[in-house]
Write a protein that holds these residues in place. Structure first.
Motif, PDB file in Angstrom:
ATOM      1  N   TYR A  61       0.804  -1.224   0.000  1.00 28.39           N
ATOM      2  CA  TYR A  61       0.000   0.000   0.000  1.00 28.39           C
ATOM      3  C   TYR A  61       0.835   1.271   0.000  1.00 28.39           C
ATOM      4  CZ  TYR A  61      -4.028  -2.940   0.193  1.00 28.39           C
ATOM      5  OH  TYR A  61      -4.977  -3.862  -0.136  1.00 28.39           O
ATOM      6  N   LEU A  62       2.067   1.191   0.485  1.00 30.91           N
ATOM      7  CA  LEU A  62       2.964   2.333   0.308  1.00 30.91           C
ATOM      8  C   LEU A  62       3.356   2.447  -1.163  1.00 30.91           C
ATOM      9  CD1 LEU A  62       5.237   2.101   3.476  1.00 30.91           C
ATOM     10  CD2 LEU A  62       3.385   3.721   3.017  1.00 30.91           C
ATOM     11  N   GLY A  63       3.499   1.298  -1.824  1.00 31.27           N
ATOM     12  CA  GLY A  63       3.766   1.316  -3.263  1.00 31.27           C
ATOM     13  C   GLY A  63       2.605   1.911  -4.032  1.00 31.27           C
ATOM     14  N   MET A  64       1.391   1.547  -3.654  1.00 31.64           N
ATOM     15  CA  MET A  64       0.205   2.098  -4.300  1.00 31.64           C
ATOM     16  C   MET A  64       0.122   3.610  -4.075  1.00 31.64           C
ATOM     17  SD  MET A  64      -3.813   1.113  -3.661  1.00 31.64           S
ATOM     18  CE  MET A  64      -3.593  -0.558  -4.271  1.00 31.64           C
ATOM     19  N   GLY A  65       0.374   4.021  -2.835  1.00 31.45           N
ATOM     20  CA  GLY A  65       0.377   5.447  -2.547  1.00 31.45           C
ATOM     21  C   GLY A  65       1.470   6.171  -3.301  1.00 31.45           C
ATOM     22  N   GLY A  66       2.613   5.500  -3.493  1.00 33.19           N
ATOM     23  CA  GLY A  66       3.704   6.081  -4.256  1.00 33.19           C
ATOM     24  C   GLY A  66       3.317   6.334  -5.703  1.00 33.19           C
ATOM     25  N   VAL A  67       2.567   5.398  -6.297  1.00 34.24           N
ATOM     26  CA  VAL A  67       2.084   5.582  -7.668  1.00 34.24           C
ATOM     27  C   VAL A  67       1.193   6.813  -7.750  1.00 34.24           C
ATOM     28  CG1 VAL A  67       0.577   4.606  -9.453  1.00 34.24           C
ATOM     29  CG2 VAL A  67       2.272   3.161  -8.331  1.00 34.24           C
TER      30      VAL A  67
END
Length: 248
Positions: A61-67
């Motif tokens: 979810y940090l990756g998703m937020g990063g996108v």
């Protein structure tokens, strides 16, 4: 209104937001796997254990937020575009009411699906909690602090708002909710029950996403659907945990 000067056709904007929704999930999963591998593997942490789930979920979810953040930077859009601000008392009331409605529907819709004799599937996290109840203790705080905010940031804050620049509000909500529901296909996928997966996505996830979209449109504050989503997830997992360990 968008801070970007381009005004693509509705079809192009819809295609772009659909791709963004899919990329957000894909990149999140990759970051989750890499995080688990780089940190978890040396420590012999299994994805089936709470510690492994913590690493994988945080990475995902940090990756998703990063996108989502990279999209805003790429298009030179500020955070004010997604309506991120401190909640008022009115917003807190909206969070509470939305959470209650989401929970009520999460109880009523599966019962309706069962009454209609249709197949149904559960979220993969629910299945993990049923096998290892302690995993729920990881997902209670993560749902509120990471999962709900990350998903709402991308799917409501960016995708729904960007669609709202070229569609009317109702259409933007419906399309963003559809993208949100479809990208959850693998989270609910049961290879032995694909029809049940589809029923769950379109009869449960789609209306729940639409409610979050309506609330976001109504309040104009991303914090409202983000917290309502996170609290709803946490209550759902807490209920599964309580049932598995025999609290009721």
């Amino acid at each position: 209104m968008s801070e970007s000067s381009d005004r693509p056709s509705p079809g192009r904007r819809l295609a772009a937001m659909t791709v963004l929704g899919a990329i957000g999930l894909l990149v999140g999963l990759i970051v989750g796997i890499v995080t688990l591998g780089l940190i978890g593997a040396p420590l012999s942490l299994s994805v089936d254990a709470p510690s492994g789930q913590l690493l994988f979920t945080l990475g995902t979810y940090l990756g998703m937020g990063g996108v989502a953040c990279l999209y805003l930077l790429r298009h030179e859009i500020s955070l004010s575009y997604v309506g991120l601000r401190r909640p008022t008392l009115h917003d807190i009331g909206a969070i509470t009411a939305t959470t209650v409605v989401l929970i009520a529907l999460a109880v009523a819709i599966p019962n309706l699906i069962s009454w209609l004799g249709l197949p149904f599937t559960e979220h993969s996290v629910t299945e993990s909690i049923e096998m290892n109840p302690s995993i729920a203790l990881v997902f209670l705080p993560l749902s509120i602090l990471v999962v709900g905010p990350a998903e709402e940031f991308l799917y409501r804050g960016i995708i729904q708002t960007r669609l709202g620049d070229v569609f009317d509000a109702g259409t933007a909500i419906a399309l963003a909710s559809l993208i949100f529901a479809v990208v959850h296909f693998f989270a609910y996928l049961d290879p032995a029950n694909v029809p049940g997966t589809l029923v769950t996505i379109f009869l449960l996830l789609l209306p729940l996403g639409a409610i979050l979209g309506v609330v976001y449109e109504y309040t104009g504050n991303l914090v409202v659907p983000a917290l309502a989503h996170g609290i709803y997830n946490a209550i759902t997992y807490a209920t599964v945990y309580a049932e598995v360990v025999g609290l009721f």
